[in-house]
Scaffold this active site. Structure first.
Site, PDB file in Angstrom:
ATOM      1  N   GLY A 162       0.834  -1.214   0.000  1.00 14.53           N
ATOM      2  CA  GLY A 162       0.000   0.000   0.000  1.00 14.53           C
ATOM      3  C   GLY A 162       0.860   1.251   0.000  1.00 14.53           C
ATOM      4  N   SER A 196       6.389  -6.907   2.740  1.00 16.57           N
ATOM      5  CA  SER A 196       7.429  -6.554   1.760  1.00 16.57           C
ATOM      6  C   SER A 196       8.819  -6.862   2.328  1.00 16.57           C
ATOM      7  CB  SER A 196       7.356  -5.065   1.420  1.00 16.57           C
ATOM      8  OG  SER A 196       6.055  -4.717   1.044  1.00 16.57           O
ATOM      9  N   ASP A 225       5.490  -5.082   6.623  1.00 15.66           N
ATOM     10  CA  ASP A 225       6.272  -6.264   6.999  1.00 15.66           C
ATOM     11  C   ASP A 225       6.233  -7.373   5.939  1.00 15.66           C
ATOM     12  OD1 ASP A 225       3.650  -6.661   7.625  1.00 15.66           O
ATOM     13  OD2 ASP A 225       3.988  -7.217   9.720  1.00 15.66           O
ATOM     14  N   THR A 260       3.493   2.573   6.032  1.00 15.46           N
ATOM     15  CA  THR A 260       2.101   2.149   5.858  1.00 15.46           C
ATOM     16  C   THR A 260       1.209   2.989   6.759  1.00 15.46           C
ATOM     17  OG1 THR A 260       0.484   0.416   6.365  1.00 15.46           O
ATOM     18  CG2 THR A 260       2.584   0.218   7.464  1.00 15.46           C
ATOM     19  N   GLN A 319      -7.722   8.260   2.499  1.00 14.07           N
ATOM     20  CA  GLN A 319      -6.745   8.289   3.606  1.00 14.07           C
ATOM     21  C   GLN A 319      -5.323   7.975   3.154  1.00 14.07           C
ATOM     22  OE1 GLN A 319      -8.792   6.052   7.180  1.00 14.07           O
ATOM     23  NE2 GLN A 319      -9.728   5.480   5.241  1.00 14.07           N
ATOM     24  N   ARG A 331       1.519  -5.235  -5.278  1.00 16.35           N
ATOM     25  CA  ARG A 331       1.546  -6.390  -4.368  1.00 16.35           C
ATOM     26  C   ARG A 331       1.810  -7.584  -5.274  1.00 16.35           C
ATOM     27  NH1 ARG A 331      -3.054  -3.556  -1.446  1.00 16.35           N
ATOM     28  NH2 ARG A 331      -2.057  -2.852   0.456  1.00 16.35           N
ATOM     29  N   ARG A 366      -6.557  -1.917   8.170  1.00 21.19           N
ATOM     30  CA  ARG A 366      -6.593  -3.386   8.094  1.00 21.19           C
ATOM     31  C   ARG A 366      -7.037  -3.954   9.431  1.00 21.19           C
ATOM     32  NH1 ARG A 366      -4.426  -6.088   3.709  1.00 21.19           N
ATOM     33  NH2 ARG A 366      -3.107  -4.372   3.068  1.00 21.19           N
ATOM     34  N   ARG A 420     -18.644  16.363  10.996  1.00 24.52           N
ATOM     35  CA  ARG A 420     -19.249  16.875  12.239  1.00 24.52           C
ATOM     36  C   ARG A 420     -20.090  18.127  11.953  1.00 24.52           C
ATOM     37  NH1 ARG A 420     -15.271  18.469  14.599  1.00 24.52           N
ATOM     38  NH2 ARG A 420     -14.583  16.733  15.878  1.00 24.52           N
ATOM     39  N   GLU A 441     -11.780  -0.234  10.284  1.00 19.83           N
ATOM     40  CA  GLU A 441     -12.238  -1.219   9.287  1.00 19.83           C
ATOM     41  C   GLU A 441     -12.029  -2.646   9.783  1.00 19.83           C
ATOM     42  OE1 GLU A 441     -10.306  -1.840   5.503  1.00 19.83           O
ATOM     43  OE2 GLU A 441      -8.332  -1.409   6.298  1.00 19.83           O
ATOM     44  N   ASP A 472       1.099  -0.619  11.774  1.00 19.10           N
ATOM     45  CA  ASP A 472       0.899  -1.939  12.392  1.00 19.10           C
ATOM     46  C   ASP A 472       2.151  -2.816  12.336  1.00 19.10           C
ATOM     47  OD1 ASP A 472       0.991  -2.354   9.680  1.00 19.10           O
ATOM     48  OD2 ASP A 472      -0.761  -3.661   9.600  1.00 19.10           O
ATOM     49  N   ARG A 488     -27.762  14.842  13.932  1.00 20.55           N
ATOM     50  CA  ARG A 488     -27.586  13.457  13.498  1.00 20.55           C
ATOM     51  C   ARG A 488     -26.379  12.829  14.189  1.00 20.55           C
ATOM     52  NH1 ARG A 488     -27.949  14.249   6.987  1.00 20.55           N
ATOM     53  NH2 ARG A 488     -30.172  13.866   6.751  1.00 20.55           N
ATOM     54  N   ASP A 512      -1.272   2.074   8.169  1.00 22.01           N
ATOM     55  CA  ASP A 512      -1.874   1.241   9.226  1.00 22.01           C
ATOM     56  C   ASP A 512      -1.129   1.343  10.561  1.00 22.01           C
ATOM     57  OD1 ASP A 512      -3.473   0.490   7.140  1.00 22.01           O
ATOM     58  OD2 ASP A 512      -2.554  -1.471   6.856  1.00 22.01           O
ATOM     59  N   ARG A 531     -25.858   8.689   9.680  1.00 24.54           N
ATOM     60  CA  ARG A 531     -25.263   8.491   8.348  1.00 24.54           C
ATOM     61  C   ARG A 531     -23.864   7.895   8.519  1.00 24.54           C
ATOM     62  NH1 ARG A 531     -29.747   9.383   7.216  1.00 24.54           N
ATOM     63  NH2 ARG A 531     -30.606  10.939   5.778  1.00 24.54           N
TER      64      ARG A 531
HETATM   65  O1  F6P Z   1      -2.294  -1.398   4.200  1.00 24.04           O
HETATM   66  C1  F6P Z   1      -2.826  -0.188   3.774  1.00 24.04           C
HETATM   67  C2  F6P Z   1      -4.288  -0.344   3.418  1.00 24.04           C
HETATM   68  O2  F6P Z   1      -4.751   0.914   2.962  1.00 24.04           O
HETATM   69  C3  F6P Z   1      -5.181  -0.881   4.538  1.00 24.04           C
HETATM   70  O3  F6P Z   1      -5.523   0.078   5.485  1.00 24.04           O
HETATM   71  C4  F6P Z   1      -6.358  -1.389   3.735  1.00 24.04           C
HETATM   72  O4  F6P Z   1      -7.013  -2.436   4.441  1.00 24.04           O
HETATM   73  C5  F6P Z   1      -5.706  -1.898   2.477  1.00 24.04           C
HETATM   74  O5  F6P Z   1      -4.443  -1.264   2.374  1.00 24.04           O
HETATM   75  C6  F6P Z   1      -6.487  -1.641   1.219  1.00 24.04           C
HETATM   76  O6  F6P Z   1      -5.829  -2.251   0.173  1.00 24.04           O
HETATM   77  P1  F6P Z   1      -6.100  -1.934  -1.365  1.00 24.04           P
HETATM   78  O7  F6P Z   1      -5.506  -0.606  -1.667  1.00 24.04           O
HETATM   79  O8  F6P Z   1      -5.429  -3.036  -2.083  1.00 24.04           O
HETATM   80  O9  F6P Z   1      -7.586  -1.914  -1.548  1.00 24.04           O
END
Ligand code: F6P
Length: 325
Positions: free
Chosen positions: A10, A104, A102, A125, A256, A71, A171, A154, A222, A129, A162, A127, A248
């Site tokens: 990513g 990669s 990780d 990344t 992002q 990827r 991820r 907001r 997510e 993570d 709402r 994430d 909503r």
């Molecule tokens: O690892 C980065 C990320 O944006 C995650 O947050 C997300 O789950 C995933 O990649 C989305 O992957 P793709 O761009 O292949 O849809």
């Protein structure tokens, strides 16, 4: 001496500043920098180019990665890794800086074991993570994009009395949602790392609504879109039916991953890459990852990075405890 840079997995903001610093710094060290395009796929296909100043001029402020990413499934196969190695040999490249996650780093570690190519992995990344580092490139920019979006949502939620449910990426990791909930003033934060009690959250929200609250902001990771967690859609249903507030959902998605890198990400890109080049030039390091903890950079082994799952700091989790009850 020749060093190459590549981006894998990513993409994230901060990759372009890293590529620019890589090329500019290599020239000051009298080293020829190379660009590997399209990540591991490009490495296999020989999409490699000697870099010039022009290649990286004017990219400092741009999100994404000018040398693109991928990827790769093919890289799991020895035959393609061998092809990749032969491509590097054509240019005399035996050192690589790879920006990615990780997965990669594991791929390049296998490459190192097969052919002895030295490399340094730069955690990159949104994430955040990767075990062993407090910070991954791109996270600050992603957090600022989420902040901007949440501030905007907001505005409209408060205009309509709402609730809004905002889903962040990450991820399996709830870091982006957690930090966003804390810094955007959310009322609810649902992430895989924190136990939550919907009944108690519900009582709190009803009480606050009775006392005059006009809108509710919920941030969900997510990673909660699985059986054991409350997903974005379930949360919307719950807010409408149990709490009785029109709701909503906004799934922020790939927005992002883009955007102009923040000052912090530009600086981190510069530091990550400069120290990585210095290290590659001074040592025969094999495979290593540069990590950032308590304001210091360090080099650790791939085995270390892969030894555990990343855990969000307890003190950060503690800050959000009032948003899960
Ligand atoms: O690892 C980065 C990320 O944006 C995650 O947050 C997300 O789950 C995933 O990649 C989305 O992957 P793709 O761009 O292949 O849809």
């Amino acid at each position: 001496m020749s060093i190459a840079i590549m981006t894998s997995g990513g993409d994230c903001a901060g990759m372009n500043p890293a590529i620019k610093q890589f090329v500019d710094y290599c020239f000051t060290k009298d080293v020829q920098p190379y660009l590997i395009y399209d990540g591991l796929e490009g490495l296999i296909d020989g999409d490699i180019k000697a870099a010039t100043y022009e290649d990286v001029a004017g990219i400092m402020h741009e999100g994404g990665t000018k040398i693109r990413s991928s990827r790769s499934k093919r890289f799991f196969e020895y035959e393609y890794r061998k092809q990749a190695f032969e491509n590097l040999q054509k240019y005399g490249i035996d050192k690589i800086v790879i920006l990615g996650g990780d997965g990669s780093f594991r791929a390049l570690n296998q490459f190192h074991k097969d052919f002895g190519v030295n490399f340094i992995g730069v955690p990159a990344t949104i994430d955040n993570d990767i075990f062993g580092t407090e910070y991954c490139l791109g996270v600050d920019t992603a957090l600022n994009i989420i902040r901007q979006a949440t501030d905007a949502v907001r505005d409209t939620s408060s205009s309509f009395k709402r609730a809004c449910v905002i889903e962040t990426m990450g991820r399996d990791c709830g870091y982006l949602a957690l930090v966003s909930a804390i810094t955007c003033g959310a009322e609810v934060c649902i992430i895989p790392e924190l136990d939550y009690d919907l009944e108690s959250i519900g009582n709190r929200l009803k009480d606050e609504l009775e006392k005059g609250r006009k809108y509710i902001v919920c941030i969900v990771a997510e990673g909660c879109n699985h059986d054991k967690c409350t997903s974005t859609n379930q949360l919307v249903q719950w807010l409408e039916t149990d709490i009785g507030i029109e709701t909503r959902a906004t799934i922020l998605g790939h927005v992002q991953r883009g955007g102009n890198p923040t000052v912090f990400d530009r600086l981190m890109a510069s530091e990550f890459v400069t120290y990585s080049i210095d290290k590659l030039l001074s040592d025969h390091i094999g495979g290593s990852v540069i990590v950032y903890n308590r304001s210091e950079f360090q080099f650790v082994t791939i085995e270390h990075v892969n030894s555990q799952k990343y855990k969000i700091r307890d003190d950060l989790l503690e800050l959000a405890k009032r948003l899960v009850n």
